[in-house]
Scaffold this active site. Structure first.
Site, short mmCIF file in Angstrom:
data_model
loop_
_atom_site.label_atom_id
_atom_site.label_comp_id
_atom_site.label_asym_id
_atom_site.label_seq_id
_atom_site.Cartn_x
_atom_site.Cartn_y
_atom_site.Cartn_z
N ARG A 99 0.86 -1.19 0.00
CA ARG A 99 0.00 0.00 0.00
C ARG A 99 0.89 1.24 0.00
O ARG A 99 1.86 1.29 0.76
CB ARG A 99 -0.90 -0.01 1.24
CG ARG A 99 -1.97 1.06 1.22
CD ARG A 99 -2.76 1.12 2.52
NE ARG A 99 -2.11 1.95 3.51
CZ ARG A 99 -2.72 2.49 4.56
NH1 ARG A 99 -4.00 2.25 4.78
NH2 ARG A 99 -2.06 3.24 5.42
N TYR B 182 -2.68 11.24 7.60
CA TYR B 182 -2.93 9.87 8.04
C TYR B 182 -2.26 8.89 7.07
O TYR B 182 -2.36 9.06 5.85
CB TYR B 182 -4.44 9.57 8.09
CG TYR B 182 -4.69 8.11 7.87
CD1 TYR B 182 -4.55 7.22 8.93
CD2 TYR B 182 -4.93 7.60 6.60
CE1 TYR B 182 -4.68 5.87 8.73
CE2 TYR B 182 -5.06 6.25 6.39
CZ TYR B 182 -4.95 5.39 7.45
OH TYR B 182 -5.05 4.06 7.24
N ASP C 22 -5.18 3.75 -0.11
CA ASP C 22 -6.31 3.96 0.80
C ASP C 22 -6.72 5.44 0.78
O ASP C 22 -5.93 6.30 1.16
CB ASP C 22 -5.88 3.54 2.22
CG ASP C 22 -7.04 3.48 3.19
OD1 ASP C 22 -8.14 3.96 2.86
OD2 ASP C 22 -6.84 2.93 4.30
N HIS D 226 -9.23 6.58 2.54
CA HIS D 226 -9.73 6.84 3.90
C HIS D 226 -10.99 7.69 3.96
O HIS D 226 -11.10 8.59 4.80
CB HIS D 226 -8.61 7.42 4.78
CG HIS D 226 -8.53 6.70 6.09
ND1 HIS D 226 -9.11 7.19 7.24
CD2 HIS D 226 -7.99 5.52 6.43
CE1 HIS D 226 -8.91 6.34 8.23
NE2 HIS D 226 -8.24 5.31 7.76
N GLU E 79 -9.02 1.86 -1.91
CA GLU E 79 -9.79 1.53 -0.70
C GLU E 79 -10.52 2.75 -0.16
O GLU E 79 -9.98 3.86 -0.19
CB GLU E 79 -8.78 1.02 0.34
CG GLU E 79 -9.36 0.81 1.72
CD GLU E 79 -8.30 0.39 2.73
OE1 GLU E 79 -7.16 0.05 2.31
OE2 GLU E 79 -8.60 0.41 3.93
N GLU F 283 -13.92 -1.35 6.26
CA GLU F 283 -13.28 -1.48 7.57
C GLU F 283 -14.13 -0.90 8.70
O GLU F 283 -13.97 -1.29 9.84
CB GLU F 283 -11.86 -0.89 7.57
CG GLU F 283 -11.80 0.61 7.41
CD GLU F 283 -10.37 1.15 7.33
OE1 GLU F 283 -9.57 0.59 6.56
OE2 GLU F 283 -10.04 2.09 8.05
N ARG G 264 -13.65 -5.38 3.12
CA ARG G 264 -12.54 -4.96 3.97
C ARG G 264 -12.78 -5.17 5.46
O ARG G 264 -11.99 -4.69 6.30
CB ARG G 264 -12.29 -3.46 3.72
CG ARG G 264 -11.58 -3.16 2.45
CD ARG G 264 -10.10 -3.53 2.53
NE ARG G 264 -9.36 -2.65 3.41
CZ ARG G 264 -8.41 -3.07 4.24
NH1 ARG G 264 -8.09 -4.34 4.34
NH2 ARG G 264 -7.78 -2.20 5.00
N GLU H 157 -4.38 -7.63 4.75
CA GLU H 157 -3.55 -6.51 5.22
C GLU H 157 -2.71 -6.98 6.41
O GLU H 157 -3.21 -7.65 7.31
CB GLU H 157 -4.46 -5.36 5.66
CG GLU H 157 -3.72 -4.12 6.11
CD GLU H 157 -4.68 -2.99 6.51
OE1 GLU H 157 -5.81 -3.31 6.96
OE2 GLU H 157 -4.31 -1.82 6.37
N TRP I 99 -12.62 11.31 7.30
CA TRP I 99 -11.25 10.77 7.14
C TRP I 99 -11.30 9.28 7.30
O TRP I 99 -12.28 8.73 7.78
CB TRP I 99 -10.29 11.39 8.14
CG TRP I 99 -10.33 10.75 9.48
CD1 TRP I 99 -11.25 10.96 10.46
CD2 TRP I 99 -9.43 9.77 9.97
NE1 TRP I 99 -10.97 10.18 11.52
CE2 TRP I 99 -9.85 9.43 11.25
CE3 TRP I 99 -8.28 9.14 9.43
CZ2 TRP I 99 -9.20 8.47 12.03
CZ3 TRP I 99 -7.64 8.20 10.20
CH2 TRP I 99 -8.11 7.89 11.50
O1 EZ4 Z 1 -7.32 3.83 9.97
O2 EZ4 Z 1 -7.25 0.78 11.74
O3 EZ4 Z 1 -6.53 0.29 6.09
N1 EZ4 Z 1 -6.28 0.57 7.19
C1 EZ4 Z 1 -6.68 1.66 7.85
C2 EZ4 Z 1 -6.37 1.71 9.32
C3 EZ4 Z 1 -7.45 2.44 10.12
C4 EZ4 Z 1 -7.33 2.14 11.57
C5 EZ4 Z 1 -8.53 2.69 12.32
O4 EZ4 Z 1 -8.58 2.16 13.60
O5 EZ4 Z 1 -7.28 2.52 7.25
O6 EZ4 Z 1 -5.11 2.27 9.55
CO CO Z 2 -8.17 1.61 5.45
#
Ligand code: EZ4
Ligand code: CO
Length: 409
Positions: free
Chosen positions: A147, A159, A217, A219, A243, A269, A290, A346, A409
Site C-alpha cells: 500500500r 494519516y 487507501d 480513507h 480503498e 473497515e 474490507r 492486510e 477521514w
Molecule cells: O485507519 O485501523 O486500512 N487501514 C486503515 C487503518 C485504520 C485504523 C482505524 O482504527 O485505514 O489504519
Molecule cells: Co483503510
C-alpha cells in the site's frame, strides 16, 4: 463443556487492546479480540456488564446459538460496540472448539484452500525519495504487495504517512491512535491530494516496474465525483484496489464511482454487519470486502459475508492494522486460509511489546502469512507481561479542512 469463567482483559502494549478470555469447566481456554480503536473501554464495559453474565453456564460448543442469542436477544442490533463485543465471544468460542478438537481452527472452517495467505504492507513517505526507501524496505522483508501513501505538498502530517523513514520496514509511527487526552487534529485539502496522488503512482511505477502489486487507501475523504476522478486518473498505474474512496455509509456513492472507473474498489473497515454490504455485493459495486473479523461480529459472521460475496466474484481483503490484536489477526488468517474467495490480507506488524503479551504461532515468509498448526487460534496471553501495560487514553485524529470545517477521514 460449560463456560465457567469469562474475563475482560484490557492492556496497552504499544496500544490498547480488549481481549476476552473464556474458560470452560474442563479447563479449555479461548481468546477473543474486541478492540475498537479509540473506544476500547466501551466494548470492555459492554462485555463486563451485559455479556459476561449471560455466558456463564452456557454450552461453549453452541457458537451459532450464542451468536444469535447475543445479536437478536439484545434487540438493539448492529453498531461497532455491540458487534466487537459479539466478535470477541465468537472468536473465543471458535478457539475453544478447535482446541477441543485438537485441530488448528482453519481445519474446522473447511481446511486450507491455499498454501499461504498473500499479505500487503504499508509503505509511506513524506516525499517520493522516502516513499521509495519504504517500498524497498518492505520488499526486503518479503512483501510482494504494498500500500502506497505519501504526504501532500502544502499539508502537514497526513494519516497513513510515517513522519520519519521506516527502520527495517517495521515502523508504522503514523499509527492514527495517539496516546493523548484529546484527539490530534490534522488539516486536509482534497484538491491538493487529487493533484498529487497520480504523480506519486507514476513515479512508483516507473521506478519499480509493472509487476509490483500496489494499493491505495483514500480513507473515506472524497465525494463520489472526486473519487471517480481519482479512480480514473489511477487507471494507467494498475492498482490492486482503491480503498475507502468515499464515506462508507452511502452505497449509492460507490455506484457513481463504479460507472466511471475500472480501478477495483474495496470498502468496509468501518462496517459491522452483512447489511452494510447488501447493495454493494448484490449490485457488484465493489471488488473486495474490507471488514475485520473483530468488527464484523466474529468468524461466524464474516464467513457468512464472504460466502454471500463469493456468489458475485467479490473477494476478501480483511482489515489487519495494528489495532486488530494478534488474536483478531489470527482469526483472520484462519479464515483467509479456508475460504475460497480469499483476495489479500492486510498485514501491519505489531510492536515488540504487543508480541510479548500475545504469544503467536503465525509465520510470514516471502510475502505470505500462515496461522500455524497449533490447536485453536494459536495465540496465548501473558498476564504478567500485560500487567506492565495498563490502559492509556488514546484517540484517532480529527480531520479538518483548511478553513476549519470538520471533514471525513
Ligand atoms: O485507519 O485501523 O486500512 N487501514 C486503515 C487503518 C485504520 C485504523 C482505524 O482504527 O485505514 O489504519
Ligand atoms: Co483503510
Amino acid at each position: 463443556m460449560k463456560i465457567e469463567k469469562a474475563e475482560v482483559l484490557v492492556s496497552s502494549p504499544d496500544r490498547n487492546f480488549v481481549t476476552l478470555r473464556i474458560t470452560t469447566d474442563d479447563g479449555l481456554v479461548g481468546l477473543g479480540d474486541g478492540t475498537l480503536n479509540g473506544r476500547e473501554l466501551s466494548v470492555a464495559s459492554y462485555l463486563e456488564a451485559h455479556v459476561v453474565p449471560l455466558l456463564i453456564g452456557r454450552d461453549a460448543h453452541r457458537i451459532e446459538d450464542t451468536w444469535q442469542y447475543l445479536y437478536r436477544g439484545a434487540y438493539w442490533r448492529r453498531g461497532p460496540v455491540t458487534m466487537a463485543a459479539i466478535a470477541a465471544v465468537d472468536i473465543a468460542l471458535w478457539d475453544i472448539k478447535a482446541k477441543a478438537a485438537n485441530l488448528p481452527l482453519y481445519q474446522l472452517l473447511g481446511g486450507a484452500s491455499r498454501d499461504g495467505v498473500r499479505a500487503y504492507g504499508h509503505a509511506s513517505g513524506v516525499d517520493i525519495p522516502e516513499l521509495f526507501d519504504s517500498i524497498r524496505e518492505h520488499q526486503a522483508l518479503g512483501y510482494q504487495a504494498i500500500r502506497v501513501q505519501t504526504g501532500v505538498p502544502g499539508l502537514g502530517s497526513v494519516y497513513g504517512v510515517a513522519s520519519s523513514p521506516t527502520v527495517g520496514g517495521a515502523r508504522y509511527d503514523y499509527e492514527p491512535a495517539r496516546r493523548t487526552a484529546l484527539p490530534v487534529e490534522e488539516k486536509w485539502d482534497t484538491a491538493a491530494y487529487l493533484r498529487h496522488v497520480p504523480t506519486v503512482f507514476e513515479a512508483v511505477r516507473s521506478e519499480f516496474g509493472p509487476e509490483l502489486t500496489l494499493l491505495h487507501d483514500g480513507h473515506h475523504r472524497m465525494t463520489p465525483i472526486q473519487a471517480a476522478k481519482l479512480g480514473k486518473s489511477l487507471e494507467p498505474y494498475d492498482l490492486f484496489w482503491l480503498e475507502d474512496c468515499t464515506p462508507g455509509e452511502n452505497a449509492e456513492a460507490l455506484r457513481l464511482v463504479r460507472q466511471h472507473t475500472v480501478t477495483p474498489l474495496a470498502i468496509g473497515e468501518v462496517f459491522n454487519t452483512v447489511w452494510d454490504y447488501q447493495t454493494l455485493i448484490t449490485d457488484q459495486l465493489i471488488d473486495y470486502v474490507r471488514s475485520a473479523v473483530t468488527h464484523a461480529g466474529g468468524i461466524s459472521a464474516l464467513k457468512k459475508i464472504m460466502d454471500f460475496a463469493a456468489q458475485f466474484q467479490i473477494k476478501s481483503g480483511i482489515h489487519g492494522p495494528t489495532d486488530i490484536s494478534p488474536v483478531g489477526m489470527a482469526a483472520a488468517l484462519h479464515l483467509d486460509l479456508a475460504i475460497h474467495n480469499f483476495g489479500i490480507q492486510e498485514y501491519m506488524r505489531h510492536g515488540d511489546a504487543t508480541n510479548e503479551v500475545f504469544i503467536q504461532s503465525f509465520r510470514f515468509e516471502d510475502g505470505y502469512l500462515h496461522p500455524g498448526d497449533l490447536p485453536g487460534l494459536g495465540v496465548s496471553y501473558d498476564d504478567q507481561v500485560a500487567s506492565k501495560f495498563p490502559y492509556q487514553s488514546a484517540y484517532l485524529p480529527v480531520n479538518r479542512l483548511q478553513d476549519g470545517t470538520v471533514h471525513d477521514w
